[in-house]
Motif scaffolding. Structure first.
Motif, mmCIF file in Angstrom:
data_model
loop_
_atom_site.group_PDB
_atom_site.id
_atom_site.type_symbol
_atom_site.label_atom_id
_atom_site.label_comp_id
_atom_site.label_asym_id
_atom_site.label_seq_id
_atom_site.Cartn_x
_atom_site.Cartn_y
_atom_site.Cartn_z
ATOM 1 N N ALA A 115 20.339 92.809 101.380
ATOM 2 C CA ALA A 115 21.147 93.964 101.781
ATOM 3 C C ALA A 115 21.587 94.777 100.566
ATOM 4 N N LEU A 116 20.768 94.783 99.522
ATOM 5 C CA LEU A 116 21.109 95.547 98.327
ATOM 6 C C LEU A 116 20.777 97.025 98.463
ATOM 7 N N ASP A 117 20.203 97.407 99.601
ATOM 8 C CA ASP A 117 19.942 98.815 99.871
ATOM 9 C C ASP A 117 21.041 99.429 100.736
ATOM 10 N N SER A 118 22.149 98.743 100.900
ATOM 11 C CA SER A 118 23.255 99.235 101.721
ATOM 12 C C SER A 118 24.098 100.245 100.953
ATOM 13 N N ASP A 119 24.865 101.031 101.685
ATOM 14 C CA ASP A 119 25.788 101.974 101.056
ATOM 15 C C ASP A 119 26.817 101.235 100.211
ATOM 16 N N ALA A 120 27.269 100.092 100.703
ATOM 17 C CA ALA A 120 28.269 99.320 99.965
ATOM 18 C C ALA A 120 27.728 98.848 98.618
ATOM 19 N N ALA A 121 26.475 98.392 98.594
ATOM 20 C CA ALA A 121 25.880 97.936 97.340
ATOM 21 C C ALA A 121 25.757 99.083 96.348
ATOM 22 N N LEU A 122 25.357 100.249 96.836
ATOM 23 C CA LEU A 122 25.227 101.403 95.946
ATOM 24 C C LEU A 122 26.589 101.829 95.407
ATOM 25 N N MET A 123 27.614 101.874 96.268
ATOM 26 C CA MET A 123 28.947 102.253 95.807
ATOM 27 C C MET A 123 29.475 101.252 94.790
ATOM 28 N N ALA A 124 29.194 99.976 95.004
ATOM 29 C CA ALA A 124 29.614 98.947 94.047
ATOM 30 C C ALA A 124 28.955 99.164 92.692
ATOM 31 N N ALA A 125 27.659 99.442 92.704
ATOM 32 C CA ALA A 125 26.929 99.677 91.457
ATOM 33 C C ALA A 125 27.427 100.943 90.761
ATOM 34 N N GLN A 126 27.680 101.979 91.518
ATOM 35 C CA GLN A 126 28.170 103.230 90.941
ATOM 36 C C GLN A 126 29.535 103.040 90.289
ATOM 37 N N ASN A 127 30.406 102.307 90.963
ATOM 38 C CA ASN A 127 31.725 102.063 90.383
ATOM 39 C C ASN A 127 31.620 101.236 89.113
ATOM 40 N N LEU A 128 30.741 100.251 89.115
ATOM 41 C CA LEU A 128 30.560 99.412 87.933
ATOM 42 C C LEU A 128 30.114 100.255 86.743
ATOM 43 N N VAL A 129 29.165 101.132 86.960
ATOM 44 C CA VAL A 129 28.680 102.000 85.891
ATOM 45 C C VAL A 129 29.781 102.944 85.408
ATOM 46 N N ALA A 130 30.582 103.445 86.326
ATOM 47 C CA ALA A 130 31.654 104.374 85.963
ATOM 48 C C ALA A 130 32.760 103.696 85.161
ATOM 49 N N THR A 131 32.823 102.370 85.212
ATOM 50 C CA THR A 131 33.826 101.620 84.454
ATOM 51 C C THR A 131 33.410 101.424 83.004
ATOM 52 N N VAL A 132 32.125 101.518 82.727
ATOM 53 C CA VAL A 132 31.581 101.184 81.407
ATOM 54 C C VAL A 132 32.145 102.046 80.273
ATOM 55 N N PRO A 133 32.220 103.389 80.404
ATOM 56 C CA PRO A 133 32.623 104.203 79.246
ATOM 57 C C PRO A 133 33.997 103.868 78.673
ATOM 58 N N SER A 134 34.930 103.429 79.492
ATOM 59 C CA SER A 134 36.275 103.142 78.986
ATOM 60 C C SER A 134 36.495 101.664 78.691
ATOM 61 N N ALA A 135 35.459 100.852 78.842
ATOM 62 C CA ALA A 135 35.595 99.406 78.653
ATOM 63 C C ALA A 135 35.495 99.027 77.181
ATOM 64 N N LEU A 136 35.935 97.821 76.873
ATOM 65 C CA LEU A 136 35.796 97.244 75.544
ATOM 66 C C LEU A 136 34.335 97.322 75.116
#
Length: 420
Positions: free
Chosen positions: A217-238
């Motif tokens: 179920a990695l093609d679900s909207d939830a999986a995509l939103m999770a991945a997008q949020n993870l990527v958006a967290t990267v620039p301000s991370a340690l």
């Protein structure tokens, strides 16, 4: 005599056959993170029965390799072992994990299986309607944060994943010149680490790894939103998330250089350790944030360890007595309230106990999410390969070499091929 050893004596968990074999030795293969807890159990078992226990530590990703080699070489050295629950199906199908359904039923009064957290017990032990293990370490994540840094910046604990991003960005903007960042993010290529932070988001955007029919179920909207949020967290991370693992994240958080991190519940004990932590009394923990239309936090089963018997072993009865003691209610509570044991809740009685509350009330509150329909990872025979594939795609995505859309599409296709 330590608390855990004392608790085992006269515990009422062990059968007479354990006492009748004093002087025997059993060998237990343990993944490195659980060795501290295993040695406490071993000392208690030896003190009560006279049976010696040899604990053999190995890196967590080598348990199945060591067991397969032990069987195929004919050495048959190991009597019991712990395993990451995702490898359950593979261990059963390769013939190294013993079916203990009948043993559990026979000793149900001592084991009290109804006391295991249901959303932990089944994923850890149940395969094709048979039981193969008893839970030992109930790993879930929570969001830890530095209260001093938050107060200094006028911030409160985030309740949504979008708020995690804005909070991290605000702290990094204000304090990175002093070496302080908003988030320590475990993005390193290792299933136990970068899939955990993805799973935290997947579960709380309403997703699953597999659908109700067992399809990817990695093609679900939830999986995509999770991945997008993870990527958006990267620039301000340690810096640099793609190279940040548990050790780096832990060091940064307890060292006061990261305002937040997603981590296992026992991170609370490390945070309050006067010898190694610079943030004692300056941290708190909350259940994982939610995203999308979700309103209630849900904990994915990130890691998690069970104890089983080697199907080829010659001392199965003694191995059974050992894992009974290790997973017993009394022992579990003592391990849960011992700094350095590496053990998180698997039993309702321990999770809700006044002893655990007194030991770490903040972690107890966060750990209660494990009672709330925790999301399991895949556990079928192909699960180890599936998770390696997903970890690879997440690592590429976190390093900026692919988009969330590309990562989820490639991971989905890989899983579909593996499950044909």
């Amino acid at each position: 005599m330590g608390l855990a050893v004392g608790a085992a004596l006269g515990s009422g968990v062990l059968s007479a056959r354990a006492y009748a074999q004093a002087g025997e030795t059993i060998t237990v293969l343990m993944s490195q993170p659980q060795v501290g807890g295993a040695r406490i159990v071993a000392a208690a078992f030896e003190a009560e029965t006279g049976v010696k226990v040899e604990i053999v530590p190995v890196p967590l990703d080598q348990i199945q390799q060591q067991l397969t080699l032990d069987l195929q070489s004919g050495a048959k050295r190991f009597d019991a072992f712990d395993y990451w629950y995702i490898s359950k199906g593979s261990l059963v199908e390769t013939g190294v994990l013993e079916d203990i359904t009948d043993r559990i039923e026979a000793d149900a009064d001592e084991i009290m299986p109804e006391d295991f957290i249901a959303t932990v017990y089944d994923p850890y032990s149940l395969y094709n309607d048979r039981r193969y293990a008893l839970p030992f370490d109930g790993d879930t994540h929570a969001l830890f944060y530095n209260t001093e840094i938050f107060e200094r910046n006028g911030l409160t604990a985030p309740k949504t994943w979008d708020e995690v991003i804005t909070t991290s960005e605000a702290i990094t903007k204000a304090e990175s010149a002093n070496g302080i960042y908003g988030m320590a993010l475990m993005g390193i290529r290792a299933p136990l680490q970068n899939i955990s932070v993805f799973a935290n988001r997947l579960a709380n955007y309403g997703g699953e790894f597999l659908d109700a029919d067992g399809r990817p179920a990695l093609d679900s909207d939830a999986a995509l939103m999770a991945a997008q949020n993870l990527v958006a967290t990267v620039p301000s991370a340690l810096p640099t998330p793609a190279e940040t693992g548990f050790d780096q994240a832990l060091t940064a958080f307890v060292g006061g250089r990261a305002a937040m991190t997603e981590g296992w519940i026992d991170l609370g004990a490390y945070s309050e350790d006067n010898e190694t932590s610079k943030i004692t009394g300056k941290w708190d923990v909350v259940q994982l944030p939610v995203g999308g239309s979700q309103t209630e936090s849900r904990a994915p089963l990130n890691a998690g360890w069970a104890l089983g018997i080697a199907a080829y072993g010659s001392k199965k009865d003694l191995a059974w007595e050992f894992i009974k003691l290790a997973s017993s209610a009394k022992m579990h509570l003592d391990l849960l309230t011992t700094t350095g044991s590496g053990i998180d809740p698997t039993r309702i009685s321990a999770l809700t106990s006044p002893e655990y509350e007194a030991f770490n009330a903040r972690s107890q509150r966060a750990a209660s999410a494990s009672l709330n329909g925790a999301m399991a990872w895949p556990t079928g025979p192909q699960a180890p390969r599936m998770l390696e594939s997903l970890s690879e795609q997440l690592a590429i995505m976190i390093s900026g070499e692919s988009t969330p859309e590309e990562a989820m599409e490639l991971a989905q296709k890989s899983w579909e091929r593996l499950l044909r």
